[in-house]
Design an enzyme around this catalytic site. Structure first.
Site, short mmCIF file in Angstrom:
data_model
loop_
_atom_site.label_atom_id
_atom_site.label_comp_id
_atom_site.label_asym_id
_atom_site.label_seq_id
_atom_site.Cartn_x
_atom_site.Cartn_y
_atom_site.Cartn_z
N ASP A 11 -3.42 7.17 3.01
CA ASP A 11 -3.61 5.95 2.14
C ASP A 11 -2.47 5.40 1.45
O ASP A 11 -1.75 6.16 1.11
CB ASP A 11 -5.11 5.88 1.19
N SER A 12 -2.63 4.02 0.87
CA SER A 12 -1.28 3.56 0.22
C SER A 12 -1.39 4.30 -1.24
O SER A 12 -0.18 4.26 -1.54
CB SER A 12 -1.72 2.26 -0.12
N CYS A 74 -6.99 3.75 4.52
CA CYS A 74 -6.48 2.55 3.95
C CYS A 74 -7.05 1.34 4.62
O CYS A 74 -6.68 1.35 5.78
CB CYS A 74 -5.04 2.34 3.62
N GLU A 154 -8.55 0.82 -11.01
CA GLU A 154 -7.44 1.89 -11.53
C GLU A 154 -7.33 1.87 -13.21
O GLU A 154 -7.02 2.87 -13.47
CB GLU A 154 -6.25 1.42 -10.70
N CYS A 186 -12.42 -2.04 1.15
CA CYS A 186 -11.10 -1.68 0.53
C CYS A 186 -11.41 -0.21 0.01
O CYS A 186 -12.52 0.05 -0.54
CB CYS A 186 -10.67 -2.66 -0.76
N HIS A 188 -11.10 1.05 -2.77
CA HIS A 188 -11.48 1.34 -4.30
C HIS A 188 -13.10 0.79 -4.56
O HIS A 188 -13.57 0.99 -5.37
CB HIS A 188 -10.49 0.41 -5.13
N1 DGL Z 1 -5.72 1.27 -0.14
C1 DGL Z 1 -6.14 -0.15 -0.01
C2 DGL Z 1 -6.91 -0.69 0.99
O1 DGL Z 1 -7.86 -0.11 1.20
C3 DGL Z 1 -6.13 -0.86 -1.59
C4 DGL Z 1 -4.92 -0.54 -2.49
C5 DGL Z 1 -3.81 -1.33 -2.06
O2 DGL Z 1 -3.42 -2.45 -1.95
O3 DGL Z 1 -2.89 -0.57 -1.27
O4 DGL Z 1 -7.10 -1.74 1.07
#
Ligand code: DGL
Length: 274
Positions: A11-12, A74, A154, A186, A188
């Site tokens: 993931d990012s 991600c 976050e 997403c 989150h």
């Molecule tokens: N992990 C990213 C997503 O699921 C969210 C956080 C980011 O913008 O890197 O799109």
């Protein structure tokens, strides 16, 4: 036969641990290797070229760990760089969260009106819309970027008034458009499931892409006869940058105890591979 090679997940940042949570529930015997690119997070507002470059680097690192499958946790990467990941992974199966989320939406929506919420990059790429329409072109998809939600999660604003107000601002439009299904596009957003349900008022089905991704991961490994029957070794968590704050966030996303996170310099690791 038990295939004890690990599953690579990335993931990012740390949000993809919501997918790890679901993978652990669905596949308790599997060893997971997770990489969160915390140094360059968030990806959601970045250019397509940058997201592709980062994704290629991380995939190269995971391949070096002898993984049997890659799960792209991600949504942003799944939306814009899945082809890049697949190219580097070669014969290893790759599953991004967008596919399972889209398939679940098709099966759930009765009125064929689906809403999708995600980062700006995910919505700009239109990946959920394209994925859903490719499966059933009678479905109308409304995609909405919700850039304030990632920082709110976050910062720990999960069950708070401010989050509920922001959600109303974003979701009222989709409610007015008459969607009967909402995809949480997403990493989150599953943590916001409670306030999202409150704002939707019980009228709309909510799809958690992470949950469906874990189910499809199990199916893919079953079909390939590559499931681990007994667990060998602990999960490993890597991050490209670490602060004390990240440890706190990690256990929120994982919804449980977090093993130690190992900080790595991705470029050093890649130089060693070459
Ligand atoms: N992990 C990213 C997503 O699921 C969210 C956080 C980011 O913008 O890197 O799109």
């Amino acid at each position: 036969m038990s295939d004890i090679r690990p599953i690579g997940v990335f993931d990012s940042g740390l949000g993809g641990l919501t997918v790890v949570h679901e993978l652990r529930e669905a596949l308790p015997e599997e060893q997971l290797i997770y990489l969160g690119d915390t140094l360059r997070c968030p990806y959601g507002g970045r250019s397509i070229e940058a997201i592709k470059t980062f994704s290629r680097e991380i995939t190269t690192f995971l391949m070096k760990q002898n993984v049997k499958m890659i799960v792209v946790a991600c949504n942003t990467v799944s939306a814009v760089a899945l082809d890049d990941v697949m190219e580097i992974a070669g014969d290893i199966p790759v599953l991004g969260v967008v596919g399972p989320g889209s398939r679940a939406a098709i099966h759930t929506s009765v009125d064929r009106r689906v809403g999708v919420i995600g980062t700006k990059a995910t919505v700009r790429a239109g990946a959920y819309g394209n994925g859903i329409r490719a499966l059933d072109d009678r479905v109308t998809v409304y995609e909405k970027a919700c850039p304030l939600l990632v920082p709110l999660v976050e910062e720990g604003f999960i069950d708070s008034k401010v989050t509920e107000l922001v959600l109303e601002e974003y979701l009222d439009e989709l409610i007015d458009l008459g969607v009967d299904t909402l995809v949480l596009g997403c990493t989150h957003y599953p943590l916001l499931a409670k306030p999202i349900h409150r704002v939707l008022g019980g009228r709309i089905e909510v799809i958690d892409s992470a949950w469906w991704t874990a189910r499809e991961t199990k199916q893919i490994l079953t079909d390939r006869n590559e499931l681990a029957v007994t667990r060998e070794g602990h999960d490993r968590f890597y991050a490209t940058d670490m602060t004390d704050e990240f440890n706190r966030q990690a256990s929120i996303f994982l919804r449980g105890q977090m093993d130690a996170i190992i900080e790595i310099d991705l470029h050093n690791e890649l130089n060693e591979i070459q």
